[in-house]
Scaffold this motif. Sequence first.
Motif, PDB file in Angstrom:
ATOM      1  N   ALA B 695     -22.876 -50.547 -28.555  1.00 45.47           N
ATOM      2  CA  ALA B 695     -22.947 -50.975 -27.157  1.00 45.47           C
ATOM      3  C   ALA B 695     -22.324 -49.887 -26.286  1.00 45.47           C
ATOM      4  CB  ALA B 695     -22.217 -52.293 -26.970  1.00 45.47           C
ATOM      5  N   VAL B 696     -22.532 -50.006 -24.987  1.00 39.66           N
ATOM      6  CA  VAL B 696     -21.976 -49.030 -24.058  1.00 39.66           C
ATOM      7  C   VAL B 696     -20.848 -49.689 -23.276  1.00 39.66           C
ATOM      8  CG1 VAL B 696     -22.511 -47.423 -22.188  1.00 39.66           C
ATOM      9  CG2 VAL B 696     -24.272 -48.008 -23.875  1.00 39.66           C
ATOM     10  N   ASP B 697     -19.747 -48.955 -23.142  1.00 40.08           N
ATOM     11  CA  ASP B 697     -18.571 -49.475 -22.445  1.00 40.08           C
ATOM     12  C   ASP B 697     -18.974 -50.051 -21.092  1.00 40.08           C
ATOM     13  OD1 ASP B 697     -16.084 -50.085 -21.515  1.00 40.08           O
ATOM     14  OD2 ASP B 697     -15.322 -48.023 -21.477  1.00 40.08           O
ATOM     15  N   SER B 698     -18.549 -51.276 -20.851  1.00 42.36           N
ATOM     16  CA  SER B 698     -18.904 -51.952 -19.604  1.00 42.36           C
ATOM     17  C   SER B 698     -17.668 -52.504 -18.910  1.00 42.36           C
ATOM     18  CB  SER B 698     -19.879 -53.098 -19.889  1.00 42.36           C
ATOM     19  OG  SER B 698     -21.069 -52.602 -20.460  1.00 42.36           O
ATOM     20  N   GLY B 699     -16.516 -51.968 -19.252  1.00 40.82           N
ATOM     21  CA  GLY B 699     -15.287 -52.508 -18.671  1.00 40.82           C
ATOM     22  C   GLY B 699     -14.953 -53.836 -19.328  1.00 40.82           C
ATOM     23  N   PRO B 700     -13.898 -54.477 -18.840  1.00 42.73           N
ATOM     24  CA  PRO B 700     -13.447 -55.718 -19.479  1.00 42.73           C
ATOM     25  C   PRO B 700     -14.313 -56.924 -19.103  1.00 42.73           C
ATOM     26  CG  PRO B 700     -12.072 -55.222 -17.577  1.00 42.73           C
ATOM     27  CD  PRO B 700     -13.037 -54.069 -17.717  1.00 42.73           C
ATOM     28  N   THR B 701     -14.365 -57.918 -19.992  1.00 41.96           N
ATOM     29  CA  THR B 701     -15.073 -59.158 -19.677  1.00 41.96           C
ATOM     30  C   THR B 701     -14.052 -60.134 -19.112  1.00 41.96           C
ATOM     31  OG1 THR B 701     -16.572 -58.688 -21.458  1.00 41.96           O
ATOM     32  CG2 THR B 701     -16.657 -60.907 -20.536  1.00 41.96           C
ATOM     33  N   VAL B 702     -13.837 -60.033 -17.815  1.00 38.97           N
ATOM     34  CA  VAL B 702     -12.807 -60.796 -17.112  1.00 38.97           C
ATOM     35  C   VAL B 702     -13.353 -61.097 -15.722  1.00 38.97           C
ATOM     36  CG1 VAL B 702     -10.941 -59.618 -18.346  1.00 38.97           C
ATOM     37  CG2 VAL B 702     -11.752 -58.682 -16.188  1.00 38.97           C
ATOM     38  N   ALA B 703     -12.554 -61.788 -14.935  1.00 40.92           N
ATOM     39  CA  ALA B 703     -12.813 -61.924 -13.502  1.00 40.92           C
ATOM     40  C   ALA B 703     -14.166 -62.566 -13.211  1.00 40.92           C
ATOM     41  CB  ALA B 703     -12.706 -60.564 -12.806  1.00 40.92           C
ATOM     42  N   SER B 704     -14.659 -63.399 -14.117  1.00 40.13           N
ATOM     43  CA  SER B 704     -15.934 -64.091 -13.903  1.00 40.13           C
ATOM     44  C   SER B 704     -17.004 -63.115 -13.446  1.00 40.13           C
ATOM     45  CB  SER B 704     -15.776 -65.197 -12.853  1.00 40.13           C
ATOM     46  OG  SER B 704     -14.803 -66.099 -13.252  1.00 40.13           O
ATOM     47  N   ARG B 705     -17.033 -61.921 -14.035  1.00 30.79           N
ATOM     48  CA  ARG B 705     -17.931 -60.911 -13.506  1.00 30.79           C
ATOM     49  C   ARG B 705     -19.180 -60.709 -14.350  1.00 30.79           C
ATOM     50  NH1 ARG B 705     -17.402 -55.467 -14.501  1.00 30.79           N
ATOM     51  NH2 ARG B 705     -16.651 -54.984 -16.569  1.00 30.79           N
ATOM     52  N   ALA B 706     -19.259 -61.435 -15.495  1.00 30.76           N
ATOM     53  CA  ALA B 706     -20.356 -61.163 -16.422  1.00 30.76           C
ATOM     54  C   ALA B 706     -21.717 -61.422 -15.795  1.00 30.76           C
ATOM     55  CB  ALA B 706     -20.183 -61.976 -17.702  1.00 30.76           C
ATOM     56  N   SER B 707     -21.855 -62.546 -15.064  1.00 27.38           N
ATOM     57  CA  SER B 707     -23.187 -62.884 -14.547  1.00 27.38           C
ATOM     58  C   SER B 707     -23.666 -61.886 -13.502  1.00 27.38           C
ATOM     59  CB  SER B 707     -23.210 -64.301 -13.970  1.00 27.38           C
ATOM     60  OG  SER B 707     -23.119 -65.232 -15.023  1.00 27.38           O
TER      61      SER B 707
END
Lengths: 156, 938
Positions: B695-707
């Motif tokens: 996978a490619v770095d996408s930053g952290p999965t936090v802050a309800s930002r995935a969608s």
Amino acid sequence: MYHEITLTINGEGYTLAVQSHHTLLKVLREQLGITSPKMGCGNGECGACTILMNGLAVNSCQVLAPEADGATIETVEGLSKDGKLHPLQQAFIDHNAVQCGFCTPGMLMSARALLDRTPHPTEDEIRYALVGNLCRCTGYTRIVEAIQDVAGQSDS
Amino acid sequence: MNLEFTLNGASVSLPDIPEDMLLVDLLRSTLGLTGTKRGCETGTCGVCSVLVEGKLTKSCRTPVARVAGRTVTTIEGIHAPDGGLSDLQQAFLECGAVQCGYCTPGMIVAAEALLRANLNPTRDEIRRAISPNLCRCTGYQQIVDAVELTAKRRMGESANQRISEFQNPQSTIHNLKYVGNPKLQNVDGPDKVSGRIKYVGDMRVAGMLHAKVLRSPLPHARIVKLDAGPALAVPGVKAVITHADFVDHGNFGWPVKDNYVLAYGKVRYVGDAIAAVAAETEAAAQAGIDAIVLDLDPLPVVSDMTHALDPDAPIIPDKPSTLTAGGFGEGNLCDRHIVRNGDPAPILEACPVVLDEVYTFPHQEHAYLETEGVLAIPEPDGGVTLYANNQSPFINRDTSAAVLGLPADLVRVILPPVGGAFGGKDDTVYQTTAQAAKLALVAGKPVRLVLSRAESMAASYKRQASQIRLILGAEADGALQAAKAEMLMDSGAYASMTPLASWRATMHAAGAYRYRAVHVDTTSVYTNNGFSGAFRGFGNVQAAAAVEMAIDELAYRLGRDPLDFRLQNCLREGDRTMTGDPIDHEVGLTACLERVREASEWDRKRAAYAQQPADTVRRKGLGVACYFHGSGLGGEGHDFAVSTLAVDPDDGITLTSGLTDYGQGSRTVFSLLAAEILGVDMQRIRMLRPDTHTAVDSGPTVASRASIVGGNAVRVAAEKLLQQLTFAAADALHCTPEQLVRAGENFVGPDEEPLTFEAVTAHARAMGLPLSVEGKWEIRPIHWDFEKGTGEPYLCYVFGALVAEVEVTMRTGKIAVAGLWAAHDAGRILYPAGALGQLYGGVVQGLGYGLTEHFRYENGIPQTLELNTYRIPRATDAPDIDATYIQTTLREGPFGAKNLAEPVMVGAAPAIANAVFQATGQRVRSLPVSLKPVPSSH
């Protein structure tokens, strides 16, 4: 049925509960995670499972684990010391004696046993020592050269 | 003993089994049946549930001798006659009853036990039957739905309706197959309801060692002596490590580098890791830990955050904290944040009504049912492969690589399924990972380290305990004028994410209202109370709770209905938020308030409950809260994500994202977006789990930002791939791309001759077109000036409102939540069943925060380390929730979506507190709500 056995593997002591019908190869690979001895045929034909047991090269698929109680075992994991490859390992690399690599651990252990008992073997003696180890890639020539190289080095 | 019993219909005979072995260990370790989980050691959580002679039984409290000669059924034994999923398991999928999946096998076992004994249970009976089993994700509602639906079907009814169905008429966007489709199911559902999915604690490799960690029993102490050597003399021990085994003593941490993989020089909280041991068995590892010689010299403890900055307070960090606004903190100062929007002082002076109150909030534990776990496998190249249940695999990789002294490419982090996180697997698990990695490298063998519940509760970080002073001023007509807030947040022993969470708290301190001026001053401090970091809501849970209790009190002082008062002052499109940020997108807040007002019968009930006779034994009350929540990282950092898509040789489509799914459903969201845009069946999409090698770095999965961010990255990738396919189809059909239309998966040209997807990909391959693409999306630059306290904190905001109804038994002070009505504006809803699950689950976490959850420290000593004393809500603690999504559209969002996972939890606690006020007249300014019992006059 379980047997409690003790083994010394690459210098480290182990006390293990092993099942009576399990081979030494199975115990090494599946119970201890020592995976350099390979399961190639299960019949003692190919030599991919070769290890040293009390200094002798044996097919670990042909040894029942309880039979090995008290034995000293060596595998490729114990060949290199302090991050430095054993001369045999280095010679296999230098002579391009490794292709797919599946027979390599068994080859190394058979070669090790040979040089332990015959430090300066002839080519025939080397080929005879490897007779129990099948290789389908290399045609053996470079493996023999690698072993000759190490035997020569120990001359000087 | 020789153990014989019937397991899942087959007789089992096992020699040499110790009589005191626990059934859970026999099932998991001896027999490899890992569908039965471990979640606590106290029989509290129910994830280990099995049936013994058809009766619901906790296998972690059952010695194997007790099942001799009896019949045991585990999740592996529950299936349809053909081996497929049972009707109950199917119903779990249909109803969206599965999130992280860790409680799911136990829940299905519990539900099966009920349905075998009671063919037609009521919803209350279902809640009671599953109440021995904890779930931290779903809020239980969709689980109850699934059981009810199954019962009806078994009774012969052709039932399909369920209470929690997504019934918003706006949900259907024309011509879309997957986006907003209420029938969409979780892509991991089948593997979760069958118990087949493997969490890290379920993984085993040959020769694997078990690890244990030595942890501090003291909240603050100097390490006088640490001799780990004796551990190596313990039979079975293969490796022992301390700080000395890591680069720079294992110093790590972000944004402040103040923590150690294993303590160096000092310990700063009870649970601080000091040394770690790997051994052939867990018992040998524990014996190794016990053999370590440790001498601690106790230091004075800072436990009261209001005294952490006193001149004579003992200093906790090694060196001053790095402040976000620049410079360094003095003493125990962790960070400071401000908002400077106008000048509230003269305005407040002129206000006829001013409220000035202080609100206090406890530490809250995440209580994910799966504790932190890592499986570390040393590789022949000197590197290490790490299966770790973390939120951000790339942060984990970089942290481990740095402390191990390895280049990043030799450290590979693979994300297994994760049993819940809620913000809580974004720090401690990185430390755990580095410990396991080093042990594996030293021992030259795989090492598994899974924390026990008590260990996880002590070692892992919490939501910051906080104290918030609010000054709100309004005109006599109820128009809010100005606000001042002073916030103090307890970061505990380390900074972790407190600098960021306290910033978010600062950005939300005065709530979702219009003001002429707002000042906020937030201070976070070091103490010896565990440590605090990221937790769903990330500072806004405390901020919103304080301001919503304050607004309620202000409305009361003005003699206003609290809901009317909110409608008068709440944010609308075009307004400026409390930081002065103009809102240029649709705002559904008034619609949310109107919706909960109508659904809860607010006006009628408020009037009726105001008339309750003074001696009523059980008094009822209704309360409201509303909120806003900035989406994504905002001013915290660069907000981007990357996804890849590739058409495989068999025409399946492989999708990757650097963002993770720990139960919230992002794998389903990403898969449906790819299928929708490509115009293909969703079954074609194969979403890989994040692996730092693929996978490619996408930053952290936090802050309800995935969608928004992750969803847009998928959209960009899918659009690129569709471009290639369209080009190929046009070439094959001898037309221009513009002339093509889609009919199902087919591409149709002007001659109306349909070309199948397979034909198009075959043609594309023949043309040599690349069928592998990468999509990147980032939020446009957003700037907050941390020094001046001004700027644009977020790209957009989500909104919501919640009404709670309580019934208080005056004699005992017992509070029962009788009703909850929630409405939330998260833009367009992509995955309805998942979105509802987030809302139910978030509201119930908020209910726990409001009523029962208090992680208490006494002089730095945690007062509860088990789930039987730290009480999270059970199925019987929550009512059915009436939940609605008010659908607005965000221009930048994929199909107009905003975000939702965190903010849905922030309204529940203050709404309950406000309802308690109506019921009892006791004003609540501290959570969890604790009432003084009123002696009965009878």
